[in-house]
Design a protein around this motif. Structure first.
Motif, mmCIF file in Angstrom:
data_model
loop_
_atom_site.group_PDB
_atom_site.id
_atom_site.type_symbol
_atom_site.label_atom_id
_atom_site.label_comp_id
_atom_site.label_asym_id
_atom_site.label_seq_id
_atom_site.Cartn_x
_atom_site.Cartn_y
_atom_site.Cartn_z
ATOM 1 N N CYS A 56 46.798 5.990 -33.207
ATOM 2 C CA CYS A 56 46.323 5.171 -32.090
ATOM 3 C C CYS A 56 45.007 4.489 -32.475
ATOM 4 C CB CYS A 56 46.114 6.035 -30.851
ATOM 5 S SG CYS A 56 45.701 5.076 -29.369
ATOM 6 N N SER A 94 40.495 4.524 -12.137
ATOM 7 C CA SER A 94 41.853 5.085 -12.197
ATOM 8 C C SER A 94 42.774 4.186 -13.021
ATOM 9 C CB SER A 94 42.412 5.280 -10.786
ATOM 10 O OG SER A 94 42.605 4.046 -10.120
ATOM 11 N N SER A 146 44.737 3.630 -20.461
ATOM 12 C CA SER A 146 44.394 4.359 -21.683
ATOM 13 C C SER A 146 45.481 5.376 -22.033
ATOM 14 C CB SER A 146 43.050 5.069 -21.523
ATOM 15 O OG SER A 146 42.003 4.152 -21.292
ATOM 16 N N GLN A 147 45.982 6.078 -21.018
ATOM 17 C CA GLN A 147 47.021 7.084 -21.252
ATOM 18 C C GLN A 147 48.325 6.436 -21.704
ATOM 19 O OE1 GLN A 147 47.156 9.209 -17.521
ATOM 20 N NE2 GLN A 147 45.512 10.621 -18.104
ATOM 21 N N ILE A 148 48.693 5.317 -21.078
ATOM 22 C CA ILE A 148 49.943 4.643 -21.437
ATOM 23 C C ILE A 148 49.867 4.091 -22.857
ATOM 24 C CG2 ILE A 148 51.444 2.683 -20.934
ATOM 25 C CD1 ILE A 148 50.721 3.037 -17.968
ATOM 26 N N THR A 192 36.520 1.232 -23.352
ATOM 27 C CA THR A 192 36.651 0.848 -21.944
ATOM 28 C C THR A 192 35.335 0.316 -21.381
ATOM 29 O OG1 THR A 192 36.148 3.072 -21.116
ATOM 30 C CG2 THR A 192 38.463 2.578 -21.637
ATOM 31 N N LYS A 224 55.155 1.247 -16.919
ATOM 32 C CA LYS A 224 54.993 1.774 -18.274
ATOM 33 C C LYS A 224 55.985 1.160 -19.253
ATOM 34 C CE LYS A 224 56.143 6.053 -19.409
ATOM 35 N NZ LYS A 224 56.106 7.535 -19.547
ATOM 36 N N GLN A 243 41.916 4.761 -16.702
ATOM 37 C CA GLN A 243 42.506 6.017 -17.161
ATOM 38 C C GLN A 243 44.006 5.873 -17.371
ATOM 39 O OE1 GLN A 243 41.924 9.316 -14.490
ATOM 40 N NE2 GLN A 243 42.711 10.828 -15.925
ATOM 41 N N SER A 244 44.697 5.221 -16.420
ATOM 42 C CA SER A 244 46.144 5.037 -16.519
ATOM 43 C C SER A 244 46.516 4.198 -17.740
ATOM 44 C CB SER A 244 46.676 4.376 -15.248
ATOM 45 O OG SER A 244 48.052 4.094 -15.354
ATOM 46 N N THR A 297 47.930 5.138 -25.308
ATOM 47 C CA THR A 297 47.925 6.276 -26.235
ATOM 48 C C THR A 297 49.340 6.832 -26.408
ATOM 49 O OG1 THR A 297 45.655 6.853 -25.608
ATOM 50 C CG2 THR A 297 46.973 8.560 -26.687
ATOM 51 N N THR A 298 50.068 6.963 -25.307
ATOM 52 C CA THR A 298 51.453 7.453 -25.367
ATOM 53 C C THR A 298 52.331 6.522 -26.187
ATOM 54 O OG1 THR A 298 51.248 8.515 -23.194
ATOM 55 C CG2 THR A 298 53.480 8.076 -23.990
ATOM 56 N N ASN A 312 51.646 7.159 -29.840
ATOM 57 C CA ASN A 312 52.164 8.479 -30.203
ATOM 58 C C ASN A 312 53.681 8.453 -30.336
ATOM 59 O OD1 ASN A 312 49.595 9.563 -30.213
ATOM 60 N ND2 ASN A 312 49.727 10.405 -28.135
#
Length: 235
Positions: free
Chosen positions: A31, A11, A17-19, A36, A108, A14-15, A21-22, A25
């Motif tokens: 990116c 988890s 990676s998303q942050i 991982t 974040k 995943q968190s 990537t955001t 962006n």
């Protein structure tokens, strides 16, 4: 650029990676590759570039402190974030010059600010520059330059492995080396702050004493301030 994330908690991977990537962006920047791992052994066995690394501390097998030390031995320029819930590992992480120490759960906005600093450091460290000599042109990373010396009419660029007699002027090097990493310590010397081991009122010792450069007495206070700020920026 390659960004590596290592944590035994899927988890968190995943968190993060998303942050990340955001973040890219939002900056409208492509990116980078994000790779991982769920343990330190697999990260260390990876053969690709390791530019920015997010490390958990408590993992099965090799912990994050051990992995961080190994990464720094392989490449002192790697930018390491320690990500953990345990503040007691802070001192151990600082010993190998961890870039930032992040607490779980990930904030974040704080991570965005830290990524700004990480990218600034990455681009200044990995900037390449062409050294012109009478025999041709050689391109090197600015981080490989230990110091630049004016010796009479000669301009000598001292790198970790080779000395180059540059046909460019000292003023050229003052203008083109990253100001965040280099400091003119004397009218004849420009030194790489990242290579400084120690200094006194007259000399700066670089790369564990393999090199030294003059420090003008009137610049001692300014140099000390700049150097301490530089070291703080790496924490």
């Amino acid at each position: 650029m390659r960004i590596l994330i290592c944590d035994d908690d899927s988890s968190i991977i995943q968190s993060l990676s998303q942050i990340v990537t955001t973040y890219f962006n939002n900056k409208k920047i492509t990116c980078p590759e994000i790779v991982t791992f769920n343990n330190g052994e697999s990260l260390l066995s990876d053969k690709g570039a390791k530019d920015i690394v997010f490390l958990d501390v408590e993992m099965p097998g090799f912990d994050g402190i051990y992995v961080g030390n190994k990464l720094k031995q392989q490449n002192e320029s790697v930018i390491i974030f320690i990500v953990t819930s345990y503040i007691e590992y802070l001192d151990a992480a600082m010993r190998f010059h961890v870039f930032r120490y992040l607490s779980k759960p990930i904030d974040k906005q704080r991570l965005f600010q830290n990524l700004d600093d990480a990218l600034e450091l990455y681009y200044s460290t990995n900037k390449e520059i062409a050294i012109e000599t009478k025999n041709g042109v050689t391109t090197v990373s600015t981080n490989d330059i230990v110091y630049v010396e004016a010796n009479g009419r000669k301009i000598i660029v001292h790198t970790l492995t080779t000395d180059f007699n540059s046909t460019q002027t000292l003023q050229f090097w003052i203008n083109h080396l990253p100001v965040s990493m280099f400091f003119q310590s004397h009218r004849s010397y420009i030194i790489n702050l990242d290579k400084v081991t120690s200094f006194d009122h007259e000399l700066i010792y670089l790369c564990d004493g393999q090199f030294n450069a003059y420090l003008t007495r009137r610049k001692f206070a300014e140099f000390k301030k700049v150097y301490l700020q530089f070291m703080e920026s790496k924490r």
